[in-house]
Design a protein around this motif. Structure first.
Motif, PDB file in Angstrom:
ATOM      1  N   THR A 154      87.617  22.997  28.688  1.00  0.00           N
ATOM      2  CA  THR A 154      87.953  22.252  27.464  1.00  0.00           C
ATOM      3  C   THR A 154      87.172  22.793  26.280  1.00  0.00           C
ATOM      4  O   THR A 154      87.114  22.170  25.228  1.00  0.00           O
ATOM      5  N   ARG A 155      86.554  23.953  26.461  1.00  0.00           N
ATOM      6  CA  ARG A 155      85.861  24.680  25.390  1.00  0.00           C
ATOM      7  C   ARG A 155      84.859  23.809  24.618  1.00  0.00           C
ATOM      8  O   ARG A 155      84.792  23.840  23.397  1.00  0.00           O
ATOM      9  N   ASP A 197      84.835  20.644  24.152  1.00  0.00           N
ATOM     10  CA  ASP A 197      85.404  19.462  23.514  1.00  0.00           C
ATOM     11  C   ASP A 197      85.186  18.261  24.437  1.00  0.00           C
ATOM     12  O   ASP A 197      85.904  18.076  25.416  1.00  0.00           O
ATOM     13  N   ALA A 242      88.191  15.939  25.067  1.00  0.00           N
ATOM     14  CA  ALA A 242      89.202  16.565  25.921  1.00  0.00           C
ATOM     15  C   ALA A 242      88.743  16.565  27.374  1.00  0.00           C
ATOM     16  O   ALA A 242      89.535  16.307  28.286  1.00  0.00           O
TER      17      ALA A 242
END
Length: 57
Positions: A4-5, A7, A10
């Protein structure tokens, strides 16, 4: 679990979906085939849910 980089929202959403759609409804002997790593079962992965939630990825 997917990337989810960083995030947090997220990740929380993804983890909630995985718990509700997989862990809450399927038995421990259900095999899963991740996109990386070895095949496993929900029973083998279930103890890691708290760890995943705490580390945020």
């Amino acid at each position: 679990m997917g990337n989810t980089r960083g995030d947090a929202a997220a990740f929380t959403s993804l983890l909630r979906d995985v718990e509700e759609r997989l862990f809450d409804v399927l038995p421990d002997d259900t095999w899963v085939y991740p996109g990386h790593g070895a095949d496993t079962t929900l029973g083998a992965e279930r103890p890691h849910l708290t760890e995943w939630r705490e580390r945020g990825w």
